[in-house]
Motif scaffolding. Structure first.
Motif, PDB file in Angstrom:
ATOM      1  N   THR A   2       0.809  -1.216   0.000  1.00 22.66           N
ATOM      2  CA  THR A   2       0.000   0.000   0.000  1.00 22.66           C
ATOM      3  C   THR A   2       0.843   1.267   0.000  1.00 22.66           C
ATOM      4  O   THR A   2       2.048   1.228   0.200  1.00 22.66           O
ATOM      5  CB  THR A   2      -0.962   0.026   1.195  1.00 22.66           C
ATOM      6  N   VAL A   3       0.165   2.380  -0.206  1.00 24.30           N
ATOM      7  CA  VAL A   3       0.758   3.713  -0.120  1.00 24.30           C
ATOM      8  C   VAL A   3       0.229   4.349   1.160  1.00 24.30           C
ATOM      9  O   VAL A   3      -0.973   4.337   1.411  1.00 24.30           O
ATOM     10  CB  VAL A   3       0.362   4.575  -1.336  1.00 24.30           C
ATOM     11  N   HIS A   4       1.134   4.889   1.971  1.00 25.04           N
ATOM     12  CA  HIS A   4       0.714   5.544   3.207  1.00 25.04           C
ATOM     13  C   HIS A   4       0.452   7.037   2.990  1.00 25.04           C
ATOM     14  O   HIS A   4      -0.600   7.541   3.347  1.00 25.04           O
ATOM     15  CB  HIS A   4       1.766   5.369   4.302  1.00 25.04           C
ATOM     16  N   ASN A   5       1.437   7.736   2.430  1.00 27.87           N
ATOM     17  CA  ASN A   5       1.256   9.172   2.208  1.00 27.87           C
ATOM     18  C   ASN A   5       2.236   9.679   1.158  1.00 27.87           C
ATOM     19  O   ASN A   5       3.132   8.947   0.733  1.00 27.87           O
ATOM     20  CB  ASN A   5       1.386   9.965   3.513  1.00 27.87           C
ATOM     21  N   LEU A   6       2.040  10.925   0.750  1.00 26.98           N
ATOM     22  CA  LEU A   6       2.869  11.536  -0.284  1.00 26.98           C
ATOM     23  C   LEU A   6       3.044  13.022   0.026  1.00 26.98           C
ATOM     24  O   LEU A   6       2.084  13.691   0.413  1.00 26.98           O
ATOM     25  CB  LEU A   6       2.201  11.369  -1.655  1.00 26.98           C
ATOM     26  N   TYR A  18       0.246  17.663   0.428  1.00 28.44           N
ATOM     27  CA  TYR A  18       0.338  16.465   1.253  1.00 28.44           C
ATOM     28  C   TYR A  18      -0.916  15.637   1.025  1.00 28.44           C
ATOM     29  O   TYR A  18      -2.031  16.157   1.054  1.00 28.44           O
ATOM     30  CB  TYR A  18       0.454  16.824   2.742  1.00 28.44           C
ATOM     31  N   GLY A  19      -0.726  14.356   0.771  1.00 32.39           N
ATOM     32  CA  GLY A  19      -1.847  13.437   0.597  1.00 32.39           C
ATOM     33  C   GLY A  19      -1.656  12.224   1.477  1.00 32.39           C
ATOM     34  O   GLY A  19      -0.525  11.764   1.687  1.00 32.39           O
ATOM     35  N   GLU A  20      -2.738  11.698   1.999  1.00 38.57           N
ATOM     36  CA  GLU A  20      -2.680  10.572   2.925  1.00 38.57           C
ATOM     37  C   GLU A  20      -3.714   9.538   2.513  1.00 38.57           C
ATOM     38  O   GLU A  20      -4.857   9.887   2.217  1.00 38.57           O
ATOM     39  CB  GLU A  20      -2.968  11.103   4.333  1.00 38.57           C
ATOM     40  N   TRP A  21      -3.306   8.253   2.506  1.00 33.33           N
ATOM     41  CA  TRP A  21      -4.222   7.192   2.107  1.00 33.33           C
ATOM     42  C   TRP A  21      -4.381   6.144   3.193  1.00 33.33           C
ATOM     43  O   TRP A  21      -5.463   5.988   3.736  1.00 33.33           O
ATOM     44  CB  TRP A  21      -3.770   6.550   0.788  1.00 33.33           C
ATOM     45  N   ASN A  22      -3.341   5.423   3.512  1.00 28.82           N
ATOM     46  CA  ASN A  22      -3.438   4.322   4.473  1.00 28.82           C
ATOM     47  C   ASN A  22      -2.487   4.508   5.636  1.00 28.82           C
ATOM     48  O   ASN A  22      -1.808   3.578   6.044  1.00 28.82           O
ATOM     49  CB  ASN A  22      -3.136   2.989   3.769  1.00 28.82           C
ATOM     50  N   ARG A  23      -2.460   5.661   6.185  1.00 35.53           N
ATOM     51  CA  ARG A  23      -1.573   5.943   7.313  1.00 35.53           C
ATOM     52  C   ARG A  23      -2.267   5.504   8.594  1.00 35.53           C
ATOM     53  O   ARG A  23      -3.316   6.027   8.953  1.00 35.53           O
ATOM     54  CB  ARG A  23      -1.254   7.428   7.358  1.00 35.53           C
ATOM     55  N   LYS A  81      10.555  18.211  -4.938  1.00 34.72           N
ATOM     56  CA  LYS A  81      10.834  16.925  -4.317  1.00 34.72           C
ATOM     57  C   LYS A  81       9.518  16.211  -4.042  1.00 34.72           C
ATOM     58  O   LYS A  81       8.624  16.785  -3.426  1.00 34.72           O
ATOM     59  CB  LYS A  81      11.611  17.126  -3.015  1.00 34.72           C
ATOM     60  N   ILE A  82       9.424  14.972  -4.506  1.00 37.74           N
ATOM     61  CA  ILE A  82       8.223  14.173  -4.295  1.00 37.74           C
ATOM     62  C   ILE A  82       8.626  12.960  -3.466  1.00 37.74           C
ATOM     63  O   ILE A  82       9.547  12.233  -3.830  1.00 37.74           O
ATOM     64  CB  ILE A  82       7.588  13.749  -5.632  1.00 37.74           C
ATOM     65  N   ILE A  83       7.940  12.771  -2.357  1.00 36.72           N
ATOM     66  CA  ILE A  83       8.250  11.703  -1.416  1.00 36.72           C
ATOM     67  C   ILE A  83       6.994  10.876  -1.202  1.00 36.72           C
ATOM     68  O   ILE A  83       5.926  11.413  -0.922  1.00 36.72           O
ATOM     69  CB  ILE A  83       8.723  12.267  -0.052  1.00 36.72           C
ATOM     70  N   MET A  84       7.143   9.564  -1.344  1.00 29.43           N
ATOM     71  CA  MET A  84       6.020   8.667  -1.118  1.00 29.43           C
ATOM     72  C   MET A  84       6.442   7.601  -0.114  1.00 29.43           C
ATOM     73  O   MET A  84       7.473   6.949  -0.299  1.00 29.43           O
ATOM     74  CB  MET A  84       5.578   8.000  -2.426  1.00 29.43           C
ATOM     75  N   ASN A  85       5.657   7.448   0.942  1.00 30.67           N
ATOM     76  CA  ASN A  85       5.898   6.403   1.927  1.00 30.67           C
ATOM     77  C   ASN A  85       4.978   5.226   1.641  1.00 30.67           C
ATOM     78  O   ASN A  85       3.766   5.411   1.467  1.00 30.67           O
ATOM     79  CB  ASN A  85       5.642   6.915   3.350  1.00 30.67           C
ATOM     80  N   THR A  86       5.569   4.038   1.577  1.00 28.50           N
ATOM     81  CA  THR A  86       4.814   2.819   1.284  1.00 28.50           C
ATOM     82  C   THR A  86       5.186   1.751   2.300  1.00 28.50           C
ATOM     83  O   THR A  86       6.070   1.950   3.123  1.00 28.50           O
ATOM     84  CB  THR A  86       5.153   2.282  -0.122  1.00 28.50           C
ATOM     85  N   PHE A 126      -5.934  18.769  -9.632  1.00 22.80           N
ATOM     86  CA  PHE A 126      -4.678  18.071  -9.345  1.00 22.80           C
ATOM     87  C   PHE A 126      -4.875  17.064  -8.222  1.00 22.80           C
ATOM     88  O   PHE A 126      -4.466  15.903  -8.330  1.00 22.80           O
ATOM     89  CB  PHE A 126      -3.570  19.064  -8.977  1.00 22.80           C
ATOM     90  N   SER A 127      -5.498  17.487  -7.134  1.00 27.45           N
ATOM     91  CA  SER A 127      -5.707  16.597  -5.983  1.00 27.45           C
ATOM     92  C   SER A 127      -6.543  15.385  -6.363  1.00 27.45           C
ATOM     93  O   SER A 127      -6.233  14.254  -5.966  1.00 27.45           O
ATOM     94  CB  SER A 127      -6.385  17.355  -4.843  1.00 27.45           C
TER      95      SER A 127
END
Length: 145
Positions: A2-6, A18-23, A81-86, A126-127
């Motif tokens: 999964t993706v946690h956030n970006l 900032y976007g959040e999905w499965n945090r 800078k684009i950061i994605m936590n998975t 965009f969002s």
């Protein structure tokens, strides 16, 4: 998987989006503090990697992994800078982050005369498109543990 956030940062360290999905766990601090900590960590890791690498660091660092999550990093020539936590099962997401930049950020932010570069992104289009893109990724799972 999964993706946690970006996060999307500009070259000065301002969090543009900032976007959040499965945090599952919140940081316990304000979002502004979290953004500062994230950017500071990125700055330090990039500096450390460039100084300690025995090879030429053409691309800089790409990922950072702990026992619980994986941070994917992409930086453009303009300093975005684009950061994605998975979670740990997600392979290198450099191409995905590049696609977010080239097909979403450039199309809906850079080419939009109503969006002021360097300010927090206020484009609902965009969002929405980013959310749809993340949810369509093969490793996105809305119920990941």
């Amino acid at each position: 998987m999964t993706v946690h956030n970006l996060y999307i940062f500009d070259r000065n360290g301002s969090c543009l989006h900032y976007g959040e999905w499965n945090r599952k766990k919140q940081a316990g601090i304000s979002k502004e503090e979290e953004f500062k900590l994230m950017y500071g960590m990125l700055f330090s890791i990039r500096s450390f990697c460039s100084k300690m690498s025995p090879l030429d660091m053409k691309d800089g660092f790409l990922t950072f992994q702990t026992s619980k999550y994986k941070l994917h990093y992409y930086e453009t020539a303009t300093g975005i800078k684009i950061i994605m936590n998975t979670d740990l099962g997600v392979p290198n997401a450099r191409e995905i982050l590049h696609q977010i930049y080239s097909t979403l950020y450039v199309e809906y932010i850079v080419k939009n005369p109503l969006c002021v570069l360097g300010e927090q992104l206020s484009s609902d289009l965009f969002s929405t498109r980013l959310d749809l893109y993340i949810r369509a990724l093969p490793f996105f799972s809305p119920r990941a543990a």
